[in-house]
Design a protein around this motif. Structure first.
Motif, PDB file in Angstrom:
ATOM      1  N   TYR A 277      47.335  42.598  49.282  1.00  9.45           N
ATOM      2  CA  TYR A 277      46.497  42.514  48.088  1.00  9.45           C
ATOM      3  C   TYR A 277      45.966  43.894  47.736  1.00  9.45           C
ATOM      4  O   TYR A 277      45.474  44.625  48.596  1.00  9.45           O
ATOM      5  CB  TYR A 277      45.333  41.559  48.349  1.00  9.45           C
ATOM      6  CG  TYR A 277      44.329  41.473  47.226  1.00  9.45           C
ATOM      7  CD1 TYR A 277      44.669  40.885  46.018  1.00  9.45           C
ATOM      8  CD2 TYR A 277      43.042  41.975  47.377  1.00  9.45           C
ATOM      9  CE1 TYR A 277      43.753  40.798  44.979  1.00  9.45           C
ATOM     10  CE2 TYR A 277      42.113  41.888  46.347  1.00  9.45           C
ATOM     11  CZ  TYR A 277      42.480  41.299  45.150  1.00  9.45           C
ATOM     12  OH  TYR A 277      41.564  41.216  44.129  1.00  9.45           O
ATOM     13  N   ASP A 278      46.073  44.251  46.456  1.00 12.02           N
ATOM     14  CA  ASP A 278      45.582  45.534  45.961  1.00 12.02           C
ATOM     15  C   ASP A 278      44.170  45.333  45.412  1.00 12.02           C
ATOM     16  O   ASP A 278      43.982  44.643  44.403  1.00 12.02           O
ATOM     17  CB  ASP A 278      46.515  46.064  44.873  1.00 12.02           C
ATOM     18  CG  ASP A 278      46.209  47.499  44.465  1.00 12.02           C
ATOM     19  OD1 ASP A 278      45.007  47.845  44.386  1.00 12.02           O
ATOM     20  OD2 ASP A 278      47.154  48.259  44.207  1.00 12.02           O
ATOM     21  N   LEU A 279      43.185  45.942  46.053  1.00 13.28           N
ATOM     22  CA  LEU A 279      41.794  45.769  45.643  1.00 13.28           C
ATOM     23  C   LEU A 279      41.543  46.295  44.234  1.00 13.28           C
ATOM     24  O   LEU A 279      40.657  45.789  43.527  1.00 13.28           O
ATOM     25  CB  LEU A 279      40.866  46.509  46.612  1.00 13.28           C
ATOM     26  CG  LEU A 279      40.844  46.039  48.061  1.00 13.28           C
ATOM     27  CD1 LEU A 279      40.002  47.014  48.891  1.00 13.28           C
ATOM     28  CD2 LEU A 279      40.284  44.634  48.176  1.00 13.28           C
ATOM     29  N   ASP A 280      42.279  47.296  43.817  1.00 16.52           N
ATOM     30  CA  ASP A 280      42.026  47.942  42.528  1.00 16.52           C
ATOM     31  C   ASP A 280      42.592  47.155  41.353  1.00 16.52           C
ATOM     32  O   ASP A 280      41.979  47.105  40.288  1.00 16.52           O
ATOM     33  CB  ASP A 280      42.603  49.357  42.519  1.00 16.52           C
ATOM     34  CG  ASP A 280      41.928  50.250  43.548  1.00 16.52           C
ATOM     35  OD1 ASP A 280      40.689  50.274  43.587  1.00 16.52           O
ATOM     36  OD2 ASP A 280      42.642  50.916  44.320  1.00 16.52           O
ATOM     37  N   THR A 281      43.759  46.564  41.541  1.00 15.02           N
ATOM     38  CA  THR A 281      44.436  45.908  40.415  1.00 15.02           C
ATOM     39  C   THR A 281      44.378  44.391  40.454  1.00 15.02           C
ATOM     40  O   THR A 281      44.568  43.730  39.440  1.00 15.02           O
ATOM     41  CB  THR A 281      45.918  46.316  40.370  1.00 15.02           C
ATOM     42  OG1 THR A 281      46.589  45.782  41.525  1.00 15.02           O
ATOM     43  CG2 THR A 281      46.070  47.834  40.344  1.00 15.02           C
ATOM     44  N   GLY A 282      44.167  43.824  41.652  1.00 14.88           N
ATOM     45  CA  GLY A 282      44.205  42.377  41.794  1.00 14.88           C
ATOM     46  C   GLY A 282      45.586  41.814  42.079  1.00 14.88           C
ATOM     47  O   GLY A 282      45.724  40.629  42.391  1.00 14.88           O
ATOM     48  N   TRP A 283      46.606  42.667  41.994  1.00  8.41           N
ATOM     49  CA  TRP A 283      47.965  42.197  42.244  1.00  8.41           C
ATOM     50  C   TRP A 283      48.202  41.939  43.725  1.00  8.41           C
ATOM     51  O   TRP A 283      47.694  42.658  44.583  1.00  8.41           O
ATOM     52  CB  TRP A 283      48.990  43.223  41.773  1.00  8.41           C
ATOM     53  CG  TRP A 283      49.264  43.217  40.309  1.00  8.41           C
ATOM     54  CD1 TRP A 283      48.965  44.214  39.425  1.00  8.41           C
ATOM     55  CD2 TRP A 283      49.872  42.186  39.544  1.00  8.41           C
ATOM     56  NE1 TRP A 283      49.361  43.866  38.155  1.00  8.41           N
ATOM     57  CE2 TRP A 283      49.920  42.621  38.201  1.00  8.41           C
ATOM     58  CE3 TRP A 283      50.380  40.926  39.867  1.00  8.41           C
ATOM     59  CZ2 TRP A 283      50.468  41.844  37.175  1.00  8.41           C
ATOM     60  CZ3 TRP A 283      50.938  40.152  38.853  1.00  8.41           C
ATOM     61  CH2 TRP A 283      50.970  40.608  37.524  1.00  8.41           C
ATOM     62  N   VAL A 284      49.024  40.945  44.004  1.00  8.34           N
ATOM     63  CA  VAL A 284      49.487  40.665  45.357  1.00  8.34           C
ATOM     64  C   VAL A 284      50.966  41.009  45.430  1.00  8.34           C
ATOM     65  O   VAL A 284      51.772  40.528  44.614  1.00  8.34           O
ATOM     66  CB  VAL A 284      49.280  39.180  45.732  1.00  8.34           C
ATOM     67  CG1 VAL A 284      49.901  38.878  47.096  1.00  8.34           C
ATOM     68  CG2 VAL A 284      47.788  38.837  45.751  1.00  8.34           C
TER      69      VAL A 284
END
Length: 204
Positions: free
Chosen positions: A191-198
């Motif tokens: 999970y990318d904390l900055d973008t929300g993408w998984v």
């Protein structure tokens, strides 16, 4: 234990698709589900989750929101850096055998504090005492073969740690037979904390 469903209504790939689609809704700001007490009451009589998601305790990674899933859709188990112990492994096995989930998803995340602490401990050779030390010992093998002088070392260890956790779950006798039969799968993600993408990781 007997699964609540006589036959699994959702395949592993369908369950994974539900999570991928839900993450897209989350990122694009168009979630379908929220924390509604009405929805909670509607599912109070029983549950038929399609997935069990194993993640970190980090407060910035609320898994039901990240995958935009309603009440009753996913079981969630969390520990520091998703470190497996008997209780978490047993929880995943219970979700598969008793609740009939068809997917176990291991979710790591960028800038994980437990992994960063582990990289620092491996570099210095000084491990923390107590049960924090237990977490570090469990994560440390993921640092083997990683250049710890690389500025991206912690991010590399996060990925390896997810992959190792997936393999540990896939190797359990209770899950391996179901995986071989094609009724269950275990997948890793970041999970990318900055973008929300998984980012969903490939596996053999």
């Amino acid at each position: 234990m007997t699964a609540t469903r006589a036959a699994q209504a959702i395949t592993p790939s369908t369950a994974l698709g539900e999570l991928i689609t839900g993450n897209k809704r989350f990122v694009y700001g168009k979630p379908q589900y929220g924390h509604s007490v009405t929805q909670a009451a509607a599912t109070a009589g029983g549950q038929q989750p399609h997935s069990v998601v194993l993640g970190c305790i980090d407060s910035r990674v609320p898994l039901e929101a990240v995958f935009d899933q309603p009440f009753g859709a996913i079981c969630v188990a969390r520990s520091g850096a998703h470190v497996l112990d008997r209780s978490l492994t047993g929880s995943v096995e219970f979700a598969v055998s008793a609740l009939g989930v068809s997917l176990a998803l291991v979710v790591g995340h960028k800038r994980c504090g437990a992994v960063t602490a582990t990289v620092g401990a491996v570099r210095s050779g000084e491990r923390p005492d107590g049960d924090v030390g237990y977490l570090v010992e469990a994560i440390a093998p993921a640092a083997d073969g990683v250049d710890l002088d690389d500025p991206e070392a912690a991010e590399r260890v996060i990925r390896v740690h997810v992959e190792r956790t997936v393999e540990q779950l896939r190797a359990t006798p209770e899950l391996s037979a179901a995986i071989a039969a094609g009724t269950v799968d275990v997948v890793g993600a970041i999970y990318d904390l900055d973008t929300g993408w998984v980012e969903f990781l490939d596996h053999a």
